[in-house]
Structure formats: structure tokens, C-alpha cells
Design a protein around this motif. Structure first.
Motif, PDB file in Angstrom:
ATOM      1  N   HIS A  84      48.284  48.817  68.238  1.00 37.61           N
ATOM      2  CA  HIS A  84      47.684  49.449  66.969  1.00 37.61           C
ATOM      3  C   HIS A  84      46.103  49.064  66.673  1.00 37.61           C
ATOM      4  N   GLY A  85      45.995  48.125  67.439  1.00 36.62           N
ATOM      5  CA  GLY A  85      44.682  47.286  67.108  1.00 36.62           C
ATOM      6  C   GLY A  85      44.561  46.086  66.331  1.00 36.62           C
ATOM      7  N   GLY A  86      45.696  45.553  65.999  1.00 33.66           N
ATOM      8  CA  GLY A  86      45.930  44.476  65.369  1.00 33.66           C
ATOM      9  C   GLY A  86      46.953  44.216  64.444  1.00 33.66           C
ATOM     10  N   ILE A  87      47.151  43.241  63.819  1.00 32.12           N
ATOM     11  CA  ILE A  87      48.209  42.809  62.880  1.00 32.12           C
ATOM     12  C   ILE A  87      47.949  43.847  61.716  1.00 32.12           C
ATOM     13  N   ASN A  88      46.932  43.929  61.154  1.00 30.74           N
ATOM     14  CA  ASN A  88      46.641  44.588  59.774  1.00 30.74           C
ATOM     15  C   ASN A  88      47.048  45.926  60.051  1.00 30.74           C
ATOM     16  N   ARG A  89      46.780  46.743  61.205  1.00 31.74           N
ATOM     17  CA  ARG A  89      46.894  48.182  61.509  1.00 31.74           C
ATOM     18  C   ARG A  89      48.414  48.209  61.611  1.00 31.74           C
ATOM     19  N   MET A  90      49.138  47.229  62.460  1.00 33.50           N
ATOM     20  CA  MET A  90      50.587  47.222  62.494  1.00 33.50           C
ATOM     21  C   MET A  90      51.334  47.301  61.207  1.00 33.50           C
ATOM     22  N   LEU A  91      50.835  46.418  60.350  1.00 32.01           N
ATOM     23  CA  LEU A  91      51.459  46.048  59.013  1.00 32.01           C
ATOM     24  C   LEU A  91      51.322  47.575  58.251  1.00 32.01           C
ATOM     25  N   ARG A  92      50.254  48.336  58.463  1.00 30.07           N
ATOM     26  CA  ARG A  92      50.208  49.552  57.652  1.00 30.07           C
ATOM     27  C   ARG A  92      50.999  50.872  58.499  1.00 30.07           C
ATOM     28  N   PHE A  93      50.916  50.566  59.640  1.00 28.18           N
ATOM     29  CA  PHE A  93      51.729  51.573  60.333  1.00 28.18           C
ATOM     30  C   PHE A  93      53.308  51.356  60.124  1.00 28.18           C
ATOM     31  N   VAL A  94      53.692  50.198  60.173  1.00 27.65           N
ATOM     32  CA  VAL A  94      55.224  50.020  59.850  1.00 27.65           C
ATOM     33  C   VAL A  94      55.604  50.438  58.394  1.00 27.65           C
ATOM     34  N   GLY A  95      54.451  50.047  57.602  1.00 25.17           N
ATOM     35  CA  GLY A  95      54.649  50.815  56.277  1.00 25.17           C
ATOM     36  C   GLY A  95      54.962  52.172  56.039  1.00 25.17           C
ATOM     37  N   ALA A  96      53.979  53.106  56.928  1.00 23.58           N
ATOM     38  CA  ALA A  96      54.051  54.482  57.241  1.00 23.58           C
ATOM     39  C   ALA A  96      55.498  54.910  57.620  1.00 23.58           C
ATOM     40  N   CYS A  97      56.020  54.139  58.835  1.00 23.30           N
ATOM     41  CA  CYS A  97      56.993  54.362  59.262  1.00 23.30           C
ATOM     42  C   CYS A  97      58.349  54.253  58.052  1.00 23.30           C
TER      43      CYS A  97
END
Length: 394
Positions: free
Chosen positions: A274-287
Motif C-alpha cells: 500500500h506504500g506504508g503503514i499510514n496508507r494501509m490503515l486508511r485502506f483497512v478503514g475503507a474495507c
């Protein structure tokens, strides 16, 4: 706290025996290990799942970061990555993953500087014991381990994992040329372990839609919990949905298409993808908003795996077990590794940052392997060496 040095080292990370998957035999992985050192002498560590990230980091990104504030993660992304949609439009995944590994190291530095484990920096833990699957597949022979050559041997291997380690969560490759062989593996595991075993399978896009339709009903009757990448495209996956209620997962992290087409049911990724922890946090939130599950995939060293552990401790939406090759990894580049699930779980590290310690001796040995032998060839076909398989297999 200023960044003094950024170093990326490509390594080979060997499995105890090569496992069989859609493209042949895979005997290991070739990730890049990142070290970010500050002027105070602290070192943060990260990992990218590709050796190509090493040159990007050492030659392009590191000069942009030296002298910058190690806590300014957003500023680091601004100088390392172009506008996000622009990076994606030219499919520059290596640069995305390269920065993701640096960003992981910067988070590790934060935890070490503030004397807190990563999960605390992410808001605290909703769980401390993180669920993982154990993995199964047909396997070739390793230097010290004789691999499982038949479905019967694979089922016996899973039974041994259950008896020795309490494993009831399993995931395995379902991608043989003749799908009847893979089907027999699942049938025997179910017979030997009964309904208490959770079985997920991964086909790596091995089969045509026509073949997948034929496989769907018997797999559903065997109680398969999830089928990863059964066919080549999300559109084919949507068509296959008409024939089975088995949930599907994929590594194709396109959430907009998933919401439009109503498949897959889960994404399987990692923070660097995802390009890092910050972006994964946002992606999982969208999921979570979309009702799509998420879990982490396998094949990382203890550095990437430790990051998974902290993220899964902090993110309540990651409900399903993560993938794990831990049992097939005979060594690790961290002093505390390799991780080993017991009764399906691994405790989150409680040390500062990622909570793991890089072994410079093992890092050097794995880097020597890479330099002397080149990267691991995950596309090696023992039946036709020097050629590459084409999909679908059947």
C-alpha cells in the motif's frame, strides 16, 4: 531527530523445502531489508517484498531523506513519491513498496524513540494474540527436510502440525495441473482433522472459469472457508460467484472495483504493497466501511511479520487469520525469530517499535546468498527448466 543514513540490503530468504505452486517450485523469497539510522544512533528497520527496492532506496530515495526529521513521515512521502494516482498510473509498484519499507522503519524509529510498541502508537491493542494459518502444499526436498510428494503426505503433515502445535487453521496451494490432486489434498485433510479444521485454499489464478465452476461445488461441500484467486480476473470471479457461496480473496487491492462488482470478499496484502503503514490503515478503514475483509499474506522475514502483528493487534477489522509460512522458514534475520504459532496464534512483540532485533550476522549471510546466487526464482518449473508456465493450467 535527523536521519543520518538509509541503507537497503537485498537478501535471499530460503524455505526449508521448495513448495509447489502455480508456476512451479518456490524455494524462497528475495526481499529488501531497510535500515534508517538517526544522528542519535537509533536504527529503525523495515522490509520490502522485492529485491528491486534496494536500488530505488539506495540510489533515489536515501539522498532525499538524509538530514530530514525522522518523525516527519508525511514529509518523507512528499519528497519520495510523486502524486499517488500518478505513481499508480505508470504501475511503479517498486517505488511504492520501496517507500513502504522506509516508512515502516520510520515507524519503528518512533516507537524506539518514544519507548512504546508500535501497536500503542496506532491507538492500542484490541487483541494481543494474533491468529495465523499454517501452510500446506506439495513440496520438493530441501537440504535437511524431505518434502511432501503426495496428497496423503500433505494430510499427514497437517495432522502432525495439529498434534504438535495445536493447529486448526490451515491454508494451502490448490493449483496443480490436474486439480483432482489438489482436491484430494483437501479431502484428506478434512477427513483426518474433521470439522474442527478451518481450510482456506489459494489457486493463484490457476484455473479457467469453466474448470473453477466444476471445482466449486465439491469444495463447498468440503467446507472450504475461503478461495483465493480461483480465476484470472475480478470479472471472472464475479461470474464464479453465481456458482458457489465460498468467499473469495485476492492480492489485487482495487477496492473501487471490488465495491462495484461485489467481489472479492477479502483483500490479502501487506503495508508495503500500500506504500506504508499510514496508507494501509486508511485502506483497512475503507474495507471496514465496504464490508470487505482484510488479512496479511506470507513470505516475509520477521521484520515484515512483526509489522503485521502490530497492525493486527491495533486494527479490529482484521478478523480472519493471516497467512503464515513460519513453520517452513528454518531461520530468520531477527534475533527473536522465526515466529512459531501455537494453537493458531502468535503474541504481538512487546518491545519498542516493531519489537524485534535485526541480526547483522544473518543479514550478511542472506545477502551473500543473494550476491552469489542471484534472487530466488519463484517461477522455476522443475518439469521444464528454463521455461515459464502459462495460465490457465486447466
Amino acid at each position: 531527530m535527523k536521519i543520518r543514513r538509509v541503507k537497503a540490503t537485498p537478501i535471499n530468504y530460503r524455505l526449508e523445502a521448495p513448495y509447489v505452486w502455480v508456476f512451479g517450485e518456490l524455494d524462497g523469497f528475495s526481499p529488501t531489508i531497510v535500515e534508517v539510522e538517526t544522528e542519535d544512533g537509533l536504527v529503525g528497520i523495515g522490509e520490502a517484498p522485492t529485491p528491486g527496492a534496494a536500488a530505488v532506496i539506495n540510489d533515489v530515495l536515501a539522498p532525499r531523506l538524509v538530514g530530514r526529521d525522522a518523525f516527519d513521515i508525511a514529509g518523507a512521502e512528499e519528497v519520495c513519491l510523486p502524486f499517488w494516482s500518478g505513481v499508480q498510473s505508470i504501475n511503479d509498484r517498486t517505488r511504492i513498496m520501496a517507500f513502504g519499507a522506509i516508512e515502516m522503519a520510520l515507524w519503528d524509529l518512533r516507537g524506539k524513540a518514544w519507548k512504546q510498541p508500535l501497536y500503542q502508537l496506532l491507538g492500542g491493542a484490541v487483541r494481543k494474540d494474533i491468529p495465523f494459518t499454517d501452510y500446506f502444499s506439495l513440496r520438493g526436498d530441501g537440504a535437511r527436510v524431505k518434502g511432501e510428494k503426495t496428497p496423503e503426505e500433505v494430510a499427514d503433515y497437517c495432522l502432525e502440525l495439529h498434534e504438535r502445535h495445536g493447529t486448526t487453521f490451515f491454508e494451502g496451494k490448490f493449483s496443480t495441473h490436474d486439480p483432482k490432486i489438489s482436491m484430494k489434498m483437501v479431502e484428506l485433510i478434512r477427513r483426518k482433522l474433521g470439522d474442527k479444521a478451518m481450510i482456506r485454499i489459494d489457486s493463484n489464478q490457476a484455473y479457467s472459469l469453466a474448470t473453477a465452476r466444476q471445482l466449486a461445488r465439491p469444495l463447498e461441500e468440503l467446507g472450504v472457508r475461503n478461495w483465493e484467486d480461483p480465476v484470472a480476473t475480478i470479472e471472472e470471479m464475479r461470474e464464479l460467484r453465481r456458482h458457489t457461496s465460498i468467499p473469495f480473496s485476492t492480492h489485487n487491492i482495487d477496492i473501487a472495483r471490488a465495491m462495484e462488482l461485489k467481489v472479492p470478499d477479502a483483500f490479502v496484502g501487506n503495508p508495503t504493497a500500500h506504500g506504508g503503514i499510514n496508507r494501509m490503515l486508511r485502506f483497512v478503514g475503507a474495507c471496514e466501511h465496504a464490508g470487505i475483509d482484510y488479512w496479511c499474506y506470507s513470505g516475509d522475514t520477521g521484520i515484515g511479520s512483526a509489522c503485521y502483528l502490530h497492525l493486527c493487534a491495533a486494527l479490529g477489522w482484521i478478523r480472519e487469520p493471516n497467512q503464515s509460512l513460519f513453520r517452513m522458514q528454518p531461520m530468520d534475520i531477527i534475533e527473536e525469530g522465526p515466529f512459531a504459532p501455537k494453537n493458531n496464534t502468535v503474541p504481538v512483540p512487546e518491545g519498542h517499535g516493531l519489537g524485534v532485533t535485526l541480526s547483522q550476522e544473518r543479514l550478511a549471510a542472506c545477502h551473500r546468498d543473494f550476491v552469489e546466487n542471484g534472487p530466488c526464482n519463484k517461477y522455476h518449473d522443475p518439469e521444464k527448466p528454463g521455461t515459464y508456465r502459462r495460465l490457465p493450467l486447466n
